[in-house]
Design an enzyme around this catalytic site. Structure first.
Site: not given
Ligand code: 7PJ
Length: 291
Positions: A256, A222
């Site tokens: 994640r 990010k």
């Molecule tokens: C997140 C997400 C996050 C959760 C994305 C990216 C953008 N779901 N989906 N938490 N980010 N729960 O991966 O840069 O931070 S999409």
């Protein structure tokens, strides 16, 4: 709570779990169209499993700042064939969506977790999840992905995020979703400045305690890591691994990530070498005294 009831699975939370990101989006933040066909997405998912992913998170709509909205039909067309193919592998499957219609289609295929950046605020989403056995990740965001980075503002970002997540956790439980099915996520980068993201990261331990619920942390590749290192998305693997490790040390239950193999190695080192928190503080104090 030291386990997560997640559809077909009961996942122990005695060590941090790795959620591997599988984008099925032509305009995605960092996979930019490489995995936009079903076969490629399935192959990527299989690679992440061999690298040590505990959960696969399948997303058909990019939520990066400024991304365009995808229709319900298009999102279903992207993700359902991938979910169908992966369901047979008998691994925990997550759908990354904020649309109740997409959740419904994914639950019909048999996904084990719904990862919702809108924390089940969509019409009928709470009821849909309550009627399923799937786990849910409730994430905080301010505003909508198209405009959320314009001018995010908080009275106190940590307090505001804790209050929001507590309210959504309570709404989920009131709808009939058992506590052991709920993950909470401060939503790094979703309507937050660099300073907001830093304050939230530093408050992970406090958040975990205040909310009494396992946390999911997503900082992989990010922009906050770009701001720290000065590197573009394609060169943020090391920073992402460092942040994943720090999140795990701060008690995050699920991390994640895009880079599963690298994160898995780092977490193995953490598991083998982690010092008790108290002695870490002691070492730091000693180090300070000796300079
Ligand atoms: C997140 C997400 C996050 C959760 C994305 C990216 C953008 N779901 N989906 N938490 N980010 N729960 O991966 O840069 O931070 S999409």
């Amino acid at each position: 709570m030291n386990e997560l009831h997640c559809g077909r699975f009961v996942l122990p939370l005695s060590r941090p779990l790795i959620m591997g990101i599988v984008n099925v989006t032509p305009d995605s933040f960092s996979d930019g169209g490489c995995f936009d066909s079903t076969a490629a997405a399935v192959a990527h998912a299989q690679k992440l499993l061999t690298e040590g992913a505990d959960i696969l998170d399948i997303g058909g709509e990019s939520t990066r700042p400024g991304a365009t909205v995808v229709s319900v039909e298009e999102e279903i067309r992207r993700v359902v064939p991938v979910l169908r193919a992966l369901h047979a592998l008998n691994v925990p499957l997550s759908i990354d969506t904020c649309k109740p219609e997409v959740m419904c289609a994914a639950l019909e295929v048999g996904v084990d977790l719904v990862n919702d950046i809108a924390a089940l605020e969509g019409r009928g989403a709470l009821e849909l999840l309550a009627a399923s056995g799937a786990a849910v990740c409730l994430m905080h965001k301010q505003g909508e992905p198209q405009t959320m980075q314009a001018a995010p503002e908080y009275a106190d970002v940590v307090v505001d995020v804790i209050d929001y997540l507590a309210a959504r956790r309570d709404a989920a439980q009131a709808a009939g979703i058992a506590p052991e099915r709920i993950l909470l996520d401060p939503g790094f980068g979703f309507g937050k400045t660099f300073e907001h993201n830093v304050a939230l990261f530093r408050a992970l331990v406090r958040m975990r305690q205040a909310l009494d619920c396992p946390l999911l942390v997503g900082v992989s590749r990010k922009s906050m890591l770009g701001q720290i290192t000065g590197r573009p998305v394609s060169e943020r693997v090391s920073a992402s691994v460092a942040a994943a490790l720090l999140a795990a040390q701060s008690g995050a239950a699920v991390i994640r990530v895009h880079d599963v193999a690298e994160t898995a190695d780092a977490l193995k080192v953490l598991a083998a070498l982690e010092l008790p928190v108290a002695s870490c503080a002691g070492l730091r104090d000693n180090a300070r005294l000796s300079v």
